[in-house]
Design a protein around this motif. Structure first.
Motif, short mmCIF file in Angstrom:
data_model
loop_
_atom_site.label_atom_id
_atom_site.label_comp_id
_atom_site.label_asym_id
_atom_site.label_seq_id
_atom_site.Cartn_x
_atom_site.Cartn_y
_atom_site.Cartn_z
N ILE A 165 1.11 -1.02 0.02
CA ILE A 165 0.03 0.26 -0.03
C ILE A 165 0.89 1.26 0.27
CG2 ILE A 165 -1.67 1.26 0.85
CD1 ILE A 165 -2.91 -1.22 2.63
N ILE A 166 1.10 1.52 -1.30
CA ILE A 166 1.55 2.98 -1.27
C ILE A 166 1.17 4.21 -1.01
CG2 ILE A 166 3.63 4.36 -2.65
CD1 ILE A 166 3.93 1.07 -4.04
N ARG A 167 1.56 5.11 -0.56
CA ARG A 167 0.87 6.57 -0.28
C ARG A 167 1.76 7.19 0.21
NH1 ARG A 167 -3.24 4.31 3.46
NH2 ARG A 167 -5.00 3.20 1.52
N ASP A 168 1.77 9.07 -0.94
CA ASP A 168 2.57 9.77 -0.97
C ASP A 168 2.37 10.86 0.24
OD1 ASP A 168 3.90 12.00 -2.08
OD2 ASP A 168 3.17 12.69 -3.25
N ASP A 169 3.17 11.54 1.03
CA ASP A 169 3.50 12.63 2.07
C ASP A 169 3.83 14.00 1.38
OD1 ASP A 169 5.44 12.53 1.82
OD2 ASP A 169 6.19 12.04 4.01
N ALA A 170 4.01 13.72 -0.37
CA ALA A 170 4.75 15.04 -0.39
C ALA A 170 5.06 15.54 0.81
CB ALA A 170 2.93 16.14 -0.21
N ALA A 171 6.18 14.98 1.38
CA ALA A 171 7.26 15.34 1.97
C ALA A 171 6.43 16.61 3.30
CB ALA A 171 8.19 16.42 0.94
N ASP A 172 5.50 16.77 3.82
CA ASP A 172 4.73 17.09 4.55
C ASP A 172 4.37 16.01 5.71
OD1 ASP A 172 2.54 17.95 6.06
OD2 ASP A 172 1.83 19.21 4.17
N THR A 173 5.10 16.64 6.44
CA THR A 173 4.59 15.91 8.17
C THR A 173 3.62 15.91 8.29
OG1 THR A 173 5.05 18.21 9.46
CG2 THR A 173 7.15 16.72 9.63
N SER A 174 2.64 17.04 8.33
CA SER A 174 0.89 16.36 8.78
C SER A 174 0.72 15.44 7.62
CB SER A 174 0.36 17.77 8.86
OG SER A 174 0.28 17.85 7.43
N GLN A 175 1.08 15.47 6.11
CA GLN A 175 -0.14 14.02 6.00
C GLN A 175 1.12 13.12 6.09
OE1 GLN A 175 -0.41 14.41 1.20
NE2 GLN A 175 0.48 16.77 1.36
N SER A 176 2.02 12.99 6.75
CA SER A 176 2.41 10.94 6.69
C SER A 176 1.61 11.15 8.19
CB SER A 176 4.46 11.90 7.18
OG SER A 176 4.63 12.60 6.19
N VAL A 177 1.32 12.27 8.96
CA VAL A 177 0.93 11.76 10.34
C VAL A 177 -0.93 10.91 9.71
CG1 VAL A 177 -0.22 11.89 12.42
CG2 VAL A 177 1.86 12.85 11.62
N THR A 178 -2.07 11.75 9.08
CA THR A 178 -2.50 11.14 8.41
C THR A 178 -2.25 10.10 7.53
OG1 THR A 178 -3.73 13.72 8.16
CG2 THR A 178 -4.62 11.68 6.72
N ILE A 179 -1.49 9.43 6.64
CA ILE A 179 -1.30 8.35 6.26
C ILE A 179 -1.20 7.22 7.35
CG2 ILE A 179 0.27 7.07 4.89
CD1 ILE A 179 0.08 9.67 3.28
N ALA A 180 -0.13 7.39 8.16
CA ALA A 180 0.66 6.15 9.14
C ALA A 180 -0.25 6.09 9.74
CB ALA A 180 0.99 7.29 9.70
N GLN A 181 -1.57 6.62 10.31
CA GLN A 181 -2.25 6.28 10.49
C GLN A 181 -3.87 5.78 10.36
OE1 GLN A 181 -3.65 10.57 12.04
NE2 GLN A 181 -2.90 10.05 14.42
N ARG A 182 -4.37 6.17 9.23
CA ARG A 182 -5.05 5.44 8.24
C ARG A 182 -4.53 3.68 7.91
NH1 ARG A 182 -5.94 6.70 1.63
NH2 ARG A 182 -7.81 5.06 1.22
N MET A 183 -3.74 3.97 7.64
CA MET A 183 -2.54 2.41 7.17
C MET A 183 -2.53 1.60 8.40
SD MET A 183 1.31 2.69 5.17
CE MET A 183 0.85 3.92 3.57
N ILE A 184 -2.80 1.58 9.45
CA ILE A 184 -2.16 0.90 10.73
C ILE A 184 -4.14 1.32 10.94
CG2 ILE A 184 -2.11 1.40 14.05
CD1 ILE A 184 0.29 2.81 12.62
#
Length: 379
Positions: free
Chosen positions: A68-87
């Protein structure tokens, strides 16, 4: 008689349901999340990280794998959102990435709280005792910088200036340079910074050249690393320039002579047979080149590959304890990762322990020099 038949029917129904659950458990799919900066200021690096997944196997130890590959656009807030969704929604068994140090720092607490193994693919400072679910497939910055400073000593360098990113990665390289230079008796004469999104580093270069250093250390990576390098060459700087390797496509002949430290995978076809990573790096890069062409050679693709190899080696042991999709499996996977011993990857050899969740040594680095748009392995 009818009651007996009814009871038998219920027993049969329960048995069928149990068999169905057992079958579902036996066929549970392994889910691996990947958080990559595919767009944004580090997109040039993200292309490499992502490309590796196109040639990764679809099974591990007989279990199918979903990436499951997702782009965070080098944005920490997006990284957090993506990680939470993945988990919480995807129920991943492990996370590869993020691919930017700041994003790794943002995701790390979430992964550890959820007991989900995370293999960082950018330089990251962390305590494996306090953060037991954090691992890294990337060479420690100090390991790489020490190699460059040792080369400076051999070349008689007495003074060095620093130009690097104004972020966590830039801080790590600066701190490592300061420490290694002090131990080597080399004077650090400047500390200049610029943003990854800047379009020029001329001001920083002018300030550095006034100091007339014997060498310049660049704490940068990817395309933005070319800014001070090209500017130094254009202004006639004759000293040593040392930098991260992923910028030749933009710098070309304008950065000739620049020395970089990198993982063996970057010069896989120049490695001696005695280099442990030659075989896995060659096999991986041939697969990548077959899929995307010669320009696919990238240290960042190698980090994704090595993160996968670490998981691939740990999965069989975890499967003896639990099935994918469960906390028990993630806990067992973490334990197996921590016992990794002499796993040979494209970037080096990994041996881990409860106090070391990386375990790379001198075999994880080589020195290379820019020659007409290519990297040449240095002795």
């Amino acid at each position: 008689m009818r009651a007996g038949r009814a009871r038998a029917g219920r027993i049969f129904a329960v048995a069928a349901m149990l068999i169905g659950l057992m079958t579902a458990a036996a066929s549970a799919q392994i889910k691996i999340g990947a958080i990559i900066s595919i767009t944004g200021p580090t997109a040039a690096l993200g292309v490499g990280y992502k490309s590796a997944f196109a040639v990764l196997p679809s099974e591990i130890d007989g279990k199918s794998v979903s990436y499951i590959i997702r782009d965070d656009a080098a944005d920490t807030s997006q990284s957090v959102t993506i990680a939470q969704r993945m988990i919480e929604e995807d129920h991943v068994d492990a996370i590869i990435g993020p691919t930017l140090t700041a994003c790794d720092n943002a995701v790390q607490p979430i992964a550890n709280a959820a007991k989900t193994p995370m293999i960082a693919t950018a330089p990251l400072d962390y305590d494996p005792v306090k953060d037991p679910y954090t691992f890294s497939a990337v060479q420690p910055v100090s390991l790489m910088v020490n190699a460059l400073v040792a080369d400076m000593v051999k070349r008689g360098v007495k003074t060095v200036a620093y130009i690097g990113f104004a972020d966590g990665f830039g801080d790590q390289v600066y701190d490592a340079t300061k420490t290694a230079a002090a131990k080597a008796g080399i004077k650090l004469v400047a500390n200049e910074r610029y943003a990854r999104t800047d379009t020029s580093a001329e001001a920083q270069v002018l300030k550095v050249m006034v100091k007339k250093p014997d060498a310049v250390m660049l704490g940068a990576s990817g395309t933005p690393a070319t800014l001070p390098d090209v500017a130094l060459h254009r202004r006639g700087y004759k000293g040593l320039i040392m930098v991260s390797p992923a910028f030749l496509r933009v710098g070309g002949a304008a950065v000739n002579g620049t020395i970089a430290v990198t993982g063996p995978v970057v010069v896989y076809d120049q490695l001696p047979d005695s280099n442990a990573s030659r075989a896995p790096a060659t096999a991986f890069m041939k697969a990548l080149i077959g899929k995307f062409g010669a320009d696919a050679v990238s240290p960042f693709a190698g980090y994704s590959e090595d993160a996968f190899l670490l998981l691939q080696a740990a999965v069989p042991a975890a499967l003896k304890t639990a099935q994918p999709g469960t906390e028990a499996f993630r806990v067992a996977l973490r334990g197996a990762l921590e016992k990794t011993h002499d796993l040979v990857g494209t970037h080096g050899v990994y041996s881990m322990s409860p106090t070391n969740h990386n375990g790379m040594d001198d075999r994880a680095r080589v020195l290379v020099q820019a020659v007409d748009g290519h990297w040449k392995l240095l002795p």
